[in-house]
Design a protein around this motif. Sequence first.
Motif, PDB file in Angstrom:
ATOM      1  N   GLU A   1       0.826  -1.196   0.000  1.00  0.00           N
ATOM      2  CA  GLU A   1       0.000   0.000   0.000  1.00  0.00           C
ATOM      3  C   GLU A   1       0.869   1.259   0.000  1.00  0.00           C
ATOM      4  O   GLU A   1       0.650   2.183  -0.782  1.00  0.00           O
ATOM      5  CB  GLU A   1      -0.881  -0.040   1.249  1.00  0.00           C
ATOM      6  N   LEU A   2       1.890   1.240   0.883  1.00  0.00           N
ATOM      7  CA  LEU A   2       2.783   2.399   0.958  1.00  0.00           C
ATOM      8  C   LEU A   2       3.497   2.611  -0.366  1.00  0.00           C
ATOM      9  O   LEU A   2       3.608   3.744  -0.847  1.00  0.00           O
ATOM     10  CB  LEU A   2       3.806   2.199   2.074  1.00  0.00           C
ATOM     11  N   SER A   3       3.973   1.499  -0.972  1.00  0.00           N
ATOM     12  CA  SER A   3       4.725   1.696  -2.217  1.00  0.00           C
ATOM     13  C   SER A   3       3.811   2.153  -3.345  1.00  0.00           C
ATOM     14  O   SER A   3       4.225   2.957  -4.185  1.00  0.00           O
ATOM     15  CB  SER A   3       5.535   0.458  -2.606  1.00  0.00           C
ATOM     16  N   ALA A   4       2.555   1.685  -3.340  1.00  0.00           N
ATOM     17  CA  ALA A   4       1.607   2.157  -4.358  1.00  0.00           C
ATOM     18  C   ALA A   4       1.340   3.646  -4.176  1.00  0.00           C
ATOM     19  O   ALA A   4       1.242   4.403  -5.152  1.00  0.00           O
ATOM     20  CB  ALA A   4       0.311   1.374  -4.265  1.00  0.00           C
ATOM     21  N   MET A   5       1.258   4.064  -2.911  1.00  0.00           N
ATOM     22  CA  MET A   5       1.010   5.471  -2.632  1.00  0.00           C
ATOM     23  C   MET A   5       2.169   6.339  -3.123  1.00  0.00           C
ATOM     24  O   MET A   5       1.962   7.406  -3.690  1.00  0.00           O
ATOM     25  CB  MET A   5       0.838   5.648  -1.129  1.00  0.00           C
TER      26      MET A   5
END
Lengths: 264, 339
Positions: free
Chosen positions: A98-102
């Motif tokens: 999720e963090l990397s997608a953000m």
Amino acid sequence: MSSRIEILNDGGFRSDGRKQYELRDITIDLSQQGTADGSAMITHGLTQVLVTVFGPREAKMRSQTLHDRAVLNVEMSVAPFSTGDRRKRSRADRRILELSAMIASTFEPVVQTTLYPRSQIDIYIHVIQQDGSLLPACINATTLALITAGVPLHDFVCAVTGGVHSTSPLLDLTTLEENDVPHMTVAVMPRTRKVTLVTMETRLHVERFRELFELACEAGQTIHKEMKAAVKERTVALVGAIDAGSKPGVVDERDRDVFMGESI
Amino acid sequence: MAAVLLSKSERAYIQSSLKATPPLRADGRGLLDFRTVLLETGVAPLANGSARLNIGKMAREGGGGTEIVAAAKLEVEDVESGDGVDGGRVACSVTCSPAAYPHLSSNALDELQHDLSVILQQTIGHPSLHPRNLTIIPRKKSWLLNLDAVVLADAGNVVDALFMAARAALWDAKVPRTRAVQYRAPEALKSAKNDVPGAMDVDEGTSGFDTRDMARTAADFELPDYWDEGETLDGREKWPVCVTLNLLTPRHFLDATPAEEASVPQRLHLMFSFVPSAPPTLQAMRLLGPEELDLKDLKESIAFGEQYAKELFTALETKLREEDNRRNIKARDRFALMR
């Protein structure tokens, strides 16, 4: 949920002795890491993040490339010893994905991807220590790593977290504060004054939002100054090195221990 | 270990220059020279012991080299529930950054991580090196020692670097002091109860404060408040160091760069442990590469390896004691002044 630790005491100080709008100490290290094209290590208080950038280069998987622009590939790894209780997160952990997608979606409008069709830019993020404001530290370090890699950007991206303790806004939260108060992360482009990311996982009263948002945007400008100074320092050093190499009369005097004859 | 792409002619070039008299290496080192090793302990404030190690950092550019961060972290485990082992256990893991191996796919990276974890676990977690102070309460609670290493950059000789970083992190590790807590009935109450058996049948109820019938053994532990973070691991002198002999018969050399690693047919990892006042022990050995090695050559290589490992050990020991002094003894003196 409330803890026994006072988030903001009567004197206006937070648990680590900062004032409401005070940011933590930021240290930026832009030295080269391994074979990476660009890298940046940001130490933001006790949060420490290392970002390395490879590319633009040919993708390992041709099927993932796009014909008209470059693809940003963000991979994140969190050191098992970075938090208070040890926890080993795999690369496919939901939170990490999720963090990397953000981060990828934050940078897609900023990086001039159309200049590099059919290629890939790899961004590897290592979280070495975390004490709150993890996402802003990752975003700031990624901006700097992309800049050191020479990837064309429209602008810097400067991020900061803000929270609200009852009615008073706080900036740059630690883990302790993040666990306790509603908070959001804002990433701004300081020159064009655009916002590329606003994210919030907790609930915040609508009336507090405006004030906090404006404060976070202002804090982004402050962080920008800090980042610009680091980039400038590195560039000056690089230009100095080029000058020393090109002019025959000038010799780079930095930590030379062997002096050759007067012939140079 | 990392399959660096190297053409046949490049490989032949590197091999012939290593075999030449005098031998030549691309960076001008001798066959037995190490690159500069930089070490700092106590880099992770949330771990019980940690170290950052770099081999071959370039002085001018401020970058490059093999870089490893290792951290030891202690966790309480319950022995009775079957999670832990009486006497504690040691678990090692290695994570490799994709940035260190940009040419590897994620599956290949996982395999490499696993290989390195196994080498570290089998050597460090061996019963002969097990620290004795990992017990909190015998047969009840024990410490789990997690040793995590992260390879941030690979510029060759990862295994040696990994073991040096692991040794430094374990050397630095502090086991928190614990004090066992036990429930004990007041003596008067107990004797009164025993002297007159069945004299009066008092309904004692089931008060939570009534702990008279509880077993009089240590039930739990507490952490006493003290200035330092605890005592060092028992037998920390024993943690092994590794030397990698890159074999190019009849020669061998140390601290290979990735290109050199890719051009030698065989590598021999030797892990030695040096205990003061005892002969050194060979803790583990790995022979990698497609070719075979004569028993005679192997014995010779081990003898050479011991000599190099001793030198490496002495240098590392000096640095670790220096770091100890910098971080612990000076901190204690400062604490004494404050009081």
